[in-house]
Scaffold this motif. Structure first.
Motif, PDB file in Angstrom:
ATOM      1  N   HIS A  10       0.833  -1.201   0.000  1.00 33.89           N
ATOM      2  CA  HIS A  10       0.000   0.000   0.000  1.00 33.89           C
ATOM      3  C   HIS A  10       0.866   1.248   0.000  1.00 33.89           C
ATOM      4  N   TYR A  11       0.396   2.256  -0.733  1.00 33.89           N
ATOM      5  CA  TYR A  11       0.914   3.620  -0.547  1.00 33.89           C
ATOM      6  C   TYR A  11      -0.229   4.385   0.102  1.00 33.89           C
ATOM      7  N   GLY A  12      -0.115   4.711   1.363  1.00 36.81           N
ATOM      8  CA  GLY A  12      -1.243   5.317   2.065  1.00 36.81           C
ATOM      9  C   GLY A  12      -2.416   4.363   1.995  1.00 36.81           C
ATOM     10  N   GLU A  15      -4.031   0.528  -2.458  1.00 37.35           N
ATOM     11  CA  GLU A  15      -3.449  -0.813  -2.534  1.00 37.35           C
ATOM     12  C   GLU A  15      -2.908  -1.053  -3.932  1.00 37.35           C
ATOM     13  N   VAL A  16      -1.638  -1.401  -4.028  1.00 35.69           N
ATOM     14  CA  VAL A  16      -1.003  -1.597  -5.329  1.00 35.69           C
ATOM     15  C   VAL A  16      -0.815  -3.084  -5.625  1.00 35.69           C
ATOM     16  N   LEU A  17      -0.540  -3.883  -4.606  1.00 38.70           N
ATOM     17  CA  LEU A  17      -0.410  -5.335  -4.769  1.00 38.70           C
ATOM     18  C   LEU A  17      -1.293  -6.007  -3.731  1.00 38.70           C
ATOM     19  N   GLY A  34       5.291  -6.361 -16.704  1.00 39.06           N
ATOM     20  CA  GLY A  34       4.032  -5.667 -16.462  1.00 39.06           C
ATOM     21  C   GLY A  34       4.105  -4.273 -17.028  1.00 39.06           C
ATOM     22  N   ARG A  35       2.925  -3.744 -17.315  1.00 41.49           N
ATOM     23  CA  ARG A  35       2.853  -2.398 -17.893  1.00 41.49           C
ATOM     24  C   ARG A  35       3.348  -1.340 -16.903  1.00 41.49           C
ATOM     25  N   ASN A  36       3.471  -0.116 -17.382  1.00 43.19           N
ATOM     26  CA  ASN A  36       3.726   1.030 -16.493  1.00 43.19           C
ATOM     27  C   ASN A  36       2.705   1.010 -15.375  1.00 43.19           C
ATOM     28  N   GLY A  37       3.178   1.105 -14.156  1.00 41.40           N
ATOM     29  CA  GLY A  37       2.257   1.184 -13.024  1.00 41.40           C
ATOM     30  C   GLY A  37       1.711  -0.151 -12.549  1.00 41.40           C
ATOM     31  N   ALA A  38       2.181  -1.257 -13.135  1.00 44.64           N
ATOM     32  CA  ALA A  38       1.676  -2.578 -12.734  1.00 44.64           C
ATOM     33  C   ALA A  38       2.135  -2.968 -11.330  1.00 44.64           C
ATOM     34  N   GLY A  39       3.244  -2.368 -10.888  1.00 42.24           N
ATOM     35  CA  GLY A  39       3.712  -2.660  -9.529  1.00 42.24           C
ATOM     36  C   GLY A  39       5.062  -3.356  -9.466  1.00 42.24           C
ATOM     37  N   LYS A  40       5.818  -3.329 -10.568  1.00 44.14           N
ATOM     38  CA  LYS A  40       7.127  -3.994 -10.578  1.00 44.14           C
ATOM     39  C   LYS A  40       8.082  -3.363  -9.558  1.00 44.14           C
ATOM     40  N   SER A  41       8.173  -2.040  -9.611  1.00 46.37           N
ATOM     41  CA  SER A  41       9.075  -1.361  -8.665  1.00 46.37           C
ATOM     42  C   SER A  41       8.570  -1.500  -7.240  1.00 46.37           C
ATOM     43  N   THR A  42       7.248  -1.450  -7.093  1.00 48.06           N
ATOM     44  CA  THR A  42       6.670  -1.603  -5.759  1.00 48.06           C
ATOM     45  C   THR A  42       7.058  -2.963  -5.186  1.00 48.06           C
ATOM     46  N   LEU A  43       6.975  -4.001  -6.009  1.00 46.98           N
ATOM     47  CA  LEU A  43       7.348  -5.339  -5.548  1.00 46.98           C
ATOM     48  C   LEU A  43       8.843  -5.392  -5.231  1.00 46.98           C
ATOM     49  N   PRO A  82      18.323  -0.136  -8.352  1.00 43.64           N
ATOM     50  CA  PRO A  82      17.032   0.551  -8.437  1.00 43.64           C
ATOM     51  C   PRO A  82      16.771   1.189  -9.789  1.00 43.64           C
ATOM     52  N   GLN A  83      15.481   1.360 -10.094  1.00 45.50           N
ATOM     53  CA  GLN A  83      15.096   2.078 -11.308  1.00 45.50           C
ATOM     54  C   GLN A  83      15.623   3.505 -11.186  1.00 45.50           C
ATOM     55  N   GLY A  84      16.243   4.010 -12.232  1.00 49.10           N
ATOM     56  CA  GLY A  84      16.835   5.346 -12.128  1.00 49.10           C
ATOM     57  C   GLY A  84      18.202   5.338 -11.482  1.00 49.10           C
ATOM     58  N   ASP A 156      15.838  -3.377 -11.431  1.00 48.50           N
ATOM     59  CA  ASP A 156      14.581  -2.717 -11.768  1.00 48.50           C
ATOM     60  C   ASP A 156      14.743  -1.903 -13.050  1.00 48.50           C
ATOM     61  N   GLU A 157      14.240  -2.453 -14.141  1.00 52.56           N
ATOM     62  CA  GLU A 157      14.289  -1.840 -15.472  1.00 52.56           C
ATOM     63  C   GLU A 157      15.669  -1.314 -15.868  1.00 52.56           C
ATOM     64  N   PRO A 158      16.647  -2.215 -15.912  1.00 51.44           N
ATOM     65  CA  PRO A 158      17.990  -1.763 -16.293  1.00 51.44           C
ATOM     66  C   PRO A 158      18.080  -1.237 -17.725  1.00 51.44           C
ATOM     67  N   GLU A 189      11.347  -5.678 -15.978  1.00 51.88           N
ATOM     68  CA  GLU A 189      11.626  -5.108 -17.308  1.00 51.88           C
ATOM     69  C   GLU A 189      10.341  -4.767 -18.048  1.00 51.88           C
ATOM     70  N   GLN A 190      10.419  -3.762 -18.906  1.00 52.49           N
ATOM     71  CA  GLN A 190       9.362  -3.501 -19.883  1.00 52.49           C
ATOM     72  C   GLN A 190       9.787  -4.016 -21.248  1.00 52.49           C
ATOM     73  N   ASN A 191      11.091  -4.252 -21.391  1.00 55.71           N
ATOM     74  CA  ASN A 191      11.590  -4.759 -22.668  1.00 55.71           C
ATOM     75  C   ASN A 191      11.393  -6.279 -22.693  1.00 55.71           C
TER      76      ASN A 191
HETATM   77  N1  LIG Z   1       5.615   6.529  -3.718  1.00 58.22           N
HETATM   78  C1  LIG Z   1       4.397   6.307  -4.203  1.00 58.22           C
HETATM   79  N2  LIG Z   1       3.305   6.874  -3.655  1.00 58.22           N
HETATM   80  C2  LIG Z   1       2.073   6.621  -4.129  1.00 58.22           C
HETATM   81  N3  LIG Z   1       1.818   5.806  -5.169  1.00 58.22           N
HETATM   82  C3  LIG Z   1       2.864   5.213  -5.757  1.00 58.22           C
HETATM   83  C4  LIG Z   1       4.202   5.435  -5.314  1.00 58.22           C
HETATM   84  N4  LIG Z   1       5.030   4.712  -6.101  1.00 58.22           N
HETATM   85  C5  LIG Z   1       4.243   4.088  -6.991  1.00 58.22           C
HETATM   86  N5  LIG Z   1       2.941   4.379  -6.789  1.00 58.22           N
HETATM   87  C6  LIG Z   1       1.793   3.850  -7.559  1.00 58.22           C
HETATM   88  O1  LIG Z   1       1.808   2.429  -7.436  1.00 58.22           O
HETATM   89  C7  LIG Z   1       1.493   1.812  -8.688  1.00 58.22           C
HETATM   90  C8  LIG Z   1       2.627   0.877  -9.077  1.00 58.22           C
HETATM   91  O2  LIG Z   1       3.776   1.654  -9.382  1.00 58.22           O
HETATM   92  P1  LIG Z   1       5.192   1.016  -9.691  1.00 58.22           P
HETATM   93  O3  LIG Z   1       6.167   2.117  -9.719  1.00 58.22           O
HETATM   94  O4  LIG Z   1       5.432  -0.106  -8.763  1.00 58.22           O
HETATM   95  O5  LIG Z   1       4.936   0.438 -11.159  1.00 58.22           O
HETATM   96  P2  LIG Z   1       5.985  -0.169 -12.187  1.00 58.22           P
HETATM   97  O6  LIG Z   1       5.416  -1.456 -12.641  1.00 58.22           O
HETATM   98  O7  LIG Z   1       7.330  -0.173 -11.602  1.00 58.22           O
HETATM   99  O8  LIG Z   1       5.906   0.870 -13.396  1.00 58.22           O
HETATM  100  P3  LIG Z   1       7.089   1.406 -14.384  1.00 58.22           P
HETATM  101  O9  LIG Z   1       7.259   0.346 -15.410  1.00 58.22           O
HETATM  102  O10 LIG Z   1       6.492   2.646 -14.963  1.00 58.22           O
HETATM  103  O11 LIG Z   1       8.304   1.656 -13.580  1.00 58.22           O
HETATM  104  C9  LIG Z   1       1.248   2.951  -9.670  1.00 58.22           C
HETATM  105  O12 LIG Z   1      -0.131   3.161  -9.746  1.00 58.22           O
HETATM  106  C10 LIG Z   1       1.940   4.128  -9.042  1.00 58.22           C
HETATM  107  O13 LIG Z   1       1.318   5.328  -9.397  1.00 58.22           O
END
Ligand SMILES: Nc1ncnc2c1ncn2[C@@H]1O[C@H](COP(=O)(O)OP(=O)(O)OP(=O)(O)O)[C@@H](O)[C@H]1O
Ligand SMILES: [Mg+2]
Length: 232
Positions: A10-12, A15-17, A34-43, A82-84, A156-158, A189-191
């Motif tokens: 969760h972010y606040g 719920e992301v996962l 997974g697509r942009n925002g799917a939760g890869k970085s969150t995981l 990390p990504q970035g 994370d997305e090298p 990865e997105q690639n």
């Molecule tokens: N620090 C944060 N605070 C609030 N919401 C966040 C935060 N980081 C990510 N999110 C949200 O959580 C969801 C998953 O984001 P995440 O960055 O994990 O996706 P991703 O799969 O890594 O995407 P990308 O391929 O663009 O990097 C998205 O809806 C994003 O907006």
């Protein structure tokens, strides 16, 4: 090496996962797609107790790490690229690497070995990391992670922001070699083509959970799943 059971993030209040279960065994190379925002970085961050608030079970190297601080989880033998990249731009290549050695256990990875494996970094050792190309920066981030002596490397997305050839050299050259030497790899990865060429197994995130976990071959053949969740 890694066992997630019923993981939520969760972010606040968001719920992301939800209810995510995943195991990664020693020596595997697993693509996390997974697509942009799917939760890869969150995981990726949840594994290190970085960022999101997490629930459910996280076991690393057989240990229940729920609530552990990041540095203690990392000490079990897991490193994140990390990504970035997360480098210190005002420091040189060598300084960025030396910083990583300061708080890490000693092991097979030394500054000399990183320079031997990544000759490009050796050539650029005195350069400011802000003056590096995108590919060189990625190598530096990987070198820095290796100096913490990981058995499991989470990337994370090298390939993000890199020219196709540079991305290929990093993933199919350097990361593939590390994996062949026995390093366990979890590659967000997105690639899709690059990730599937490196990793025999793929996991696809969508709708807060895992919609595919299996052989990369099977994913490649499942055009409707790829179209629906990876947008290719
Ligand atoms: N620090 C944060 N605070 C609030 N919401 C966040 C935060 N980081 C990510 N999110 C949200 O959580 C969801 C998953 O984001 P995440 O960055 O994990 O996706 P991703 O799969 O890594 O995407 P990308 O391929 O663009 O990097 C998205 O809806 C994003 O907006
Ligand atoms: Mg991401």
């Amino acid at each position: 090496m890694l066992a997630l059971s019923g993981l939520s993030a969760h972010y606040g209040a968001v719920e992301v996962l939800r209810g995510l279960s995943l195991e990664v065994r020693a020596g595997e190379a697993v693509a996390l797609l997974g697509r942009n925002g799917a939760g890869k970085s969150t995981l990726a961050q949840a594994l290190f107790n970085l960022g999101p608030r997490i629930g459910g079970g996280v076991r690393v190297m057989g240990q229940d790490v729920a609530g552990w601080p990041t540095h203690r989880i990392a000490r079990l033998g897991m490193a994140l690229v990390p990504q970035g990249r997360g480098l210190f731009p005002s420091l040189t290549v060598a300084e960025n690497l030396r910083l990583a050695t300061l708080r890490s256990p000693r092991g097979a990875w030394t500054l000399e070995r990183v320079f031997a494996v990544f000759p490009r970094l050796a050539e650029r050792r005195a350069a400011s990391s802000s003056a590096l190309s995108g590919g060189e920066r990625q190598l530096l981030a990987i070198g820095r992670a290796l100096l913490t002596q990981p058995r499991l490397l989470v990337l994370d997305e090298p390939s993000e922001g890199l020219a196709p050839l540079a991305a290929e050299e990093i993933i199919l050259g350097h990361v593939a070699r590390l994996a062949a030497e026995g390093l366990t790899v979890l590659l967000a990865e997105q690639n899709l083509p690059l990730a599937l060429r490196l990793c025999p197994r793929a996991v696809v995130l969508a709708g807060r959970g895992i919609v595919f976990d299996g052989a990369s071959e099977a994913l490649r053949a499942d055009h409707s799943l790829v179209r629906e969740h990876l947008g290719v």
